[in-house]
Scaffold this active site. Structure first.
Site, PDB file in Angstrom:
ATOM      1  N   MET A 270     -11.677  -5.841   5.242  1.00  0.00           N
ATOM      2  CA  MET A 270     -10.790  -4.976   6.032  1.00  0.00           C
ATOM      3  C   MET A 270     -10.450  -5.671   7.345  1.00  0.00           C
ATOM      4  O   MET A 270     -11.345  -6.156   8.056  1.00  0.00           O
ATOM      5  CB  MET A 270     -11.467  -3.633   6.344  1.00  0.00           C
ATOM      6  CG  MET A 270     -11.652  -2.706   5.165  1.00  0.00           C
ATOM      7  SD  MET A 270     -10.156  -2.342   4.232  1.00  0.00           S
ATOM      8  CE  MET A 270      -9.109  -1.579   5.484  1.00  0.00           C
TER       9      MET A 270
ATOM     10  N   MET B  42      -8.891   8.371   0.631  1.00  0.00           N
ATOM     11  CA  MET B  42      -9.721   8.716   1.802  1.00  0.00           C
ATOM     12  C   MET B  42     -10.272  10.117   1.625  1.00  0.00           C
ATOM     13  O   MET B  42      -9.546  11.025   1.217  1.00  0.00           O
ATOM     14  CB  MET B  42      -8.856   8.669   3.059  1.00  0.00           C
ATOM     15  CG  MET B  42      -8.156   7.341   3.260  1.00  0.00           C
ATOM     16  SD  MET B  42      -7.135   7.397   4.731  1.00  0.00           S
ATOM     17  CE  MET B  42      -6.382   5.758   4.655  1.00  0.00           C
TER      18      MET B  42
ATOM     19  N   HIS C  43      -8.467   1.623  -3.774  1.00  0.00           N
ATOM     20  CA  HIS C  43      -9.408   1.346  -2.679  1.00  0.00           C
ATOM     21  C   HIS C  43     -10.052   2.673  -2.263  1.00  0.00           C
ATOM     22  O   HIS C  43      -9.398   3.511  -1.653  1.00  0.00           O
ATOM     23  CB  HIS C  43      -8.620   0.704  -1.522  1.00  0.00           C
ATOM     24  CG  HIS C  43      -9.404   0.502  -0.267  1.00  0.00           C
ATOM     25  ND1 HIS C  43      -8.787   0.225   0.942  1.00  0.00           N
ATOM     26  CD2 HIS C  43     -10.737   0.529  -0.010  1.00  0.00           C
ATOM     27  CE1 HIS C  43      -9.720   0.086   1.880  1.00  0.00           C
ATOM     28  NE2 HIS C  43     -10.902   0.278   1.329  1.00  0.00           N
TER      29      HIS C  43
ATOM     30  N   SER D 273       0.854  -1.197   0.000  1.00  0.00           N
ATOM     31  CA  SER D 273       0.000   0.000   0.000  1.00  0.00           C
ATOM     32  C   SER D 273       0.878   1.231   0.000  1.00  0.00           C
ATOM     33  O   SER D 273       1.671   1.457   0.932  1.00  0.00           O
ATOM     34  CB  SER D 273      -0.883   0.012   1.246  1.00  0.00           C
ATOM     35  OG  SER D 273      -1.439   1.301   1.404  1.00  0.00           O
TER      36      SER D 273
ATOM     37  N   GLY E 101      -2.922  -4.269   8.838  1.00  0.00           N
ATOM     38  CA  GLY E 101      -2.182  -5.015   9.851  1.00  0.00           C
ATOM     39  C   GLY E 101      -1.562  -6.303   9.354  1.00  0.00           C
ATOM     40  O   GLY E 101      -1.307  -7.226  10.139  1.00  0.00           O
TER      41      GLY E 101
ATOM     42  N   PHE F 279      -6.256   4.728   8.588  1.00  0.00           N
ATOM     43  CA  PHE F 279      -4.845   4.916   8.929  1.00  0.00           C
ATOM     44  C   PHE F 279      -4.055   3.634   8.703  1.00  0.00           C
ATOM     45  O   PHE F 279      -4.580   2.538   8.911  1.00  0.00           O
ATOM     46  CB  PHE F 279      -4.711   5.332  10.406  1.00  0.00           C
ATOM     47  CG  PHE F 279      -5.457   6.594  10.724  1.00  0.00           C
ATOM     48  CD1 PHE F 279      -4.867   7.844  10.531  1.00  0.00           C
ATOM     49  CD2 PHE F 279      -6.775   6.546  11.159  1.00  0.00           C
ATOM     50  CE1 PHE F 279      -5.575   9.020  10.782  1.00  0.00           C
ATOM     51  CE2 PHE F 279      -7.500   7.710  11.414  1.00  0.00           C
ATOM     52  CZ  PHE F 279      -6.897   8.953  11.226  1.00  0.00           C
ATOM     53  N   GLY F 280      -2.810   3.798   8.310  1.00  0.00           N
ATOM     54  CA  GLY F 280      -1.910   2.657   8.231  1.00  0.00           C
ATOM     55  C   GLY F 280      -1.361   2.345   9.613  1.00  0.00           C
ATOM     56  O   GLY F 280      -1.557   3.106  10.570  1.00  0.00           O
ATOM     57  N   GLY F 281      -0.687   1.209   9.736  1.00  0.00           N
ATOM     58  CA  GLY F 281       0.044   0.888  10.954  1.00  0.00           C
ATOM     59  C   GLY F 281      -0.794   0.413  12.122  1.00  0.00           C
ATOM     60  O   GLY F 281      -0.319   0.386  13.260  1.00  0.00           O
TER      61      GLY F 281
ATOM     62  N   GLY G 194       1.060  -2.324   4.023  1.00  0.00           N
ATOM     63  CA  GLY G 194       1.620  -0.974   3.972  1.00  0.00           C
ATOM     64  C   GLY G 194       2.867  -0.875   4.806  1.00  0.00           C
ATOM     65  O   GLY G 194       3.994  -0.979   4.300  1.00  0.00           O
ATOM     66  N   SER G 195       2.674  -0.724   6.140  1.00  0.00           N
ATOM     67  CA  SER G 195       3.836  -0.468   6.987  1.00  0.00           C
ATOM     68  C   SER G 195       4.798  -1.645   7.059  1.00  0.00           C
ATOM     69  O   SER G 195       5.991  -1.444   7.277  1.00  0.00           O
ATOM     70  CB  SER G 195       3.404  -0.045   8.388  1.00  0.00           C
ATOM     71  OG  SER G 195       2.269  -0.727   8.794  1.00  0.00           O
TER      72      SER G 195
ATOM     73  N   ASP H  80      -6.848  -6.429   4.023  1.00  0.00           N
ATOM     74  CA  ASP H  80      -6.170  -5.131   4.081  1.00  0.00           C
ATOM     75  C   ASP H  80      -6.153  -4.607   5.509  1.00  0.00           C
ATOM     76  O   ASP H  80      -7.207  -4.361   6.089  1.00  0.00           O
ATOM     77  CB  ASP H  80      -6.935  -4.161   3.146  1.00  0.00           C
ATOM     78  CG  ASP H  80      -6.323  -2.780   3.076  1.00  0.00           C
ATOM     79  OD1 ASP H  80      -5.220  -2.568   3.603  1.00  0.00           O
ATOM     80  OD2 ASP H  80      -6.966  -1.908   2.463  1.00  0.00           O
TER      81      ASP H  80
ATOM     82  N   ASP I  38      -4.684   3.848  -1.613  1.00  0.00           N
ATOM     83  CA  ASP I  38      -5.732   4.134  -0.624  1.00  0.00           C
ATOM     84  C   ASP I  38      -6.248   5.557  -0.764  1.00  0.00           C
ATOM     85  O   ASP I  38      -5.500   6.519  -0.557  1.00  0.00           O
ATOM     86  CB  ASP I  38      -5.161   3.953   0.791  1.00  0.00           C
ATOM     87  CG  ASP I  38      -5.084   2.498   1.179  1.00  0.00           C
ATOM     88  OD1 ASP I  38      -6.089   1.783   0.995  1.00  0.00           O
ATOM     89  OD2 ASP I  38      -4.024   2.069   1.671  1.00  0.00           O
TER      90      ASP I  38
ATOM     91  N   MET J 103     -12.088   4.707   0.018  1.00  0.00           N
ATOM     92  CA  MET J 103     -12.708   4.839   1.343  1.00  0.00           C
ATOM     93  C   MET J 103     -13.424   6.185   1.348  1.00  0.00           C
ATOM     94  O   MET J 103     -12.987   7.152   1.975  1.00  0.00           O
ATOM     95  CB  MET J 103     -11.629   4.763   2.425  1.00  0.00           C
ATOM     96  CG  MET J 103     -11.098   3.358   2.633  1.00  0.00           C
ATOM     97  SD  MET J 103      -9.515   3.355   3.498  1.00  0.00           S
ATOM     98  CE  MET J 103      -8.418   3.618   2.117  1.00  0.00           C
TER      99      MET J 103
ATOM    100  N   HIS K 204      -1.330  -1.107  -4.152  1.00  0.00           N
ATOM    101  CA  HIS K 204      -2.623  -0.748  -3.572  1.00  0.00           C
ATOM    102  C   HIS K 204      -2.615   0.762  -3.305  1.00  0.00           C
ATOM    103  O   HIS K 204      -1.672   1.285  -2.707  1.00  0.00           O
ATOM    104  CB  HIS K 204      -2.795  -1.539  -2.272  1.00  0.00           C
ATOM    105  CG  HIS K 204      -4.093  -1.355  -1.579  1.00  0.00           C
ATOM    106  ND1 HIS K 204      -5.241  -2.046  -1.934  1.00  0.00           N
ATOM    107  CD2 HIS K 204      -4.450  -0.577  -0.522  1.00  0.00           C
ATOM    108  CE1 HIS K 204      -6.233  -1.716  -1.122  1.00  0.00           C
ATOM    109  NE2 HIS K 204      -5.781  -0.817  -0.262  1.00  0.00           N
TER     110      HIS K 204
HETATM  111  C1  DX5 Z   1      -6.271   1.426   5.895  1.00  0.00           C
HETATM  112  C2  DX5 Z   1      -5.884   1.228   4.446  1.00  0.00           C
HETATM  113  C3  DX5 Z   1      -4.823   0.201   4.286  1.00  0.00           C
HETATM  114  C4  DX5 Z   1      -3.503   0.595   4.888  1.00  0.00           C
HETATM  115  C5  DX5 Z   1      -2.814  -0.648   5.342  1.00  0.00           C
HETATM  116  O1  DX5 Z   1      -7.193   2.437   5.970  1.00  0.00           O
HETATM  117  O2  DX5 Z   1      -6.999   0.839   3.683  1.00  0.00           O
HETATM  118  O3  DX5 Z   1      -4.645  -0.157   2.922  1.00  0.00           O
HETATM  119  O4  DX5 Z   1      -2.674   1.285   3.984  1.00  0.00           O
HETATM  120  O5  DX5 Z   1      -1.713  -0.289   6.083  1.00  0.00           O
HETATM  121  P1  DX5 Z   1      -1.000  -1.303   7.081  1.00  0.00           P
HETATM  122  O6  DX5 Z   1      -0.530  -2.448   6.245  1.00  0.00           O
HETATM  123  O7  DX5 Z   1       0.101  -0.474   7.651  1.00  0.00           O
HETATM  124  O8  DX5 Z   1      -2.037  -1.711   8.079  1.00  0.00           O
HETATM  125 ZN    ZN Z   2      -6.625  -0.077   1.548  1.00  0.00          ZN
END
Ligand code: DX5
Ligand code: ZN
Length: 232
Positions: free
Chosen positions: A150, A46, A76, A17, A187, A156-158, A207-208, A185, A44, A78, A42
């Site tokens: 999800m 928002m 994606h 991501s 964690g 948020f990531g992480g 992502g992270s 998607d 994202d 959101m 991917h």
């Molecule tokens: C969350 C996003 C994810 C996010 C995943 O809102 O839809 O795609 O980037 O990030 P990690 O892998 O760090 O949870």
């Molecule tokens: Zn996503």
């Protein structure tokens, strides 16, 4: 370009991501992730309404498309009103466009929007949040190429993986046609990836655990996200 829906492509696919990438060096991060084994990227999006955060718009997607002309881009959305964004993202290089079941007014609405995405030459995807009942999505999954579960609350990531969503994956998997993909998607790291694959997931967003790590670790992490080597 790797088509995730190629019939004989059974191995789990990894989609870093770009939300976790270095935005000041986005093109380089994207090219490097693809060069060390990522299958697709991917993206994202928002809107600050459906989720309490803003991320990026179609121009960023277009910049990634220019940096990686041969990479499949999984967008994606959101967002509260996904239909406003199909065309701008399709015109900026999106290959898949996914939107949330939580913002659909009805089953017909979801099917109509899936057809709109298909009409733009993209693969439609439907997404479900952790608190939502899987039964809200099951009646429409046949209309989509991607079914995305999800595993964190989006925005948020992480964040930490929510293991309860694996039940949803197990409920959805037997209902899918061979050419559909079950995506997860949030964690995802080498430990949670094994659990997700075991529950039937075959497309993992990370992502992270990719972009958040030093570059020299990207290749082994991506490989370990595919789980044990039982696949061809
Ligand atoms: C969350 C996003 C994810 C996010 C995943 O809102 O839809 O795609 O980037 O990030 P990690 O892998 O760090 O949870
Ligand atoms: Zn996503």
């Amino acid at each position: 370009m790797l088509d995730p829906f190629t019939p004989d492509l059974k191995r789990p696919l990894i989609a870093p991501s770009i939300l976790a990438a270095d935005f000041a060096h986005l093109g380089n991060d994207c090219r490097d992730a693809m060069a060390v084994g990522a299958d697709l990227l991917h993206v994202d999006i928002m809107d600050g309404h459906f989720v309490p955060n803003l991320s990026m718009g179609p121009a960023i997607c277009g910049a990634v498309r220019d940096a990686c002309p041969d990479t499949y881009l999984d967008v994606h959305l959101m967002v509260q009103d996904p239909q406003f964004f199909f065309k701008p993202f399709a015109q900026n290089g999106a290959n898949a466009i996914s939107f949330h079941i939580e913002v659909m007014r009805s089953e017909e609405h979801a099917r109509e929007l899936a057809e709109e995405v298909r009409g733009l030459g993209c693969n439609p995807g439907i997404v479900i949040n952790p608190p939502s009942d899987v039964r809200t999505m099951l009646p429409v999954i046949d209309a989509f190429d991607l079914v995305l579960v999800m595993s964190v609350n989006p925005g948020f990531g992480g964040q930490a993986f929510i293991p309860e969503v694996l039940e949803k994956c197990r409920a959805i998997r037997p209902l899918l046609r061979p050419e559909q993909r079950l995506e997860i998607d949030g964690g995802i790291n080498p430990e949670t990836a094994i659990q997700a694959i075991d529950a039937g997931v075959d497309l993992l967003v990370a992502g992270s655990s990719v972009f958040g790590k030093p570059r020299e670790q990207w290749a082994p992490i991506i490989e370990s996200l595919r789980g044990p080597k039982t696949h061809a």
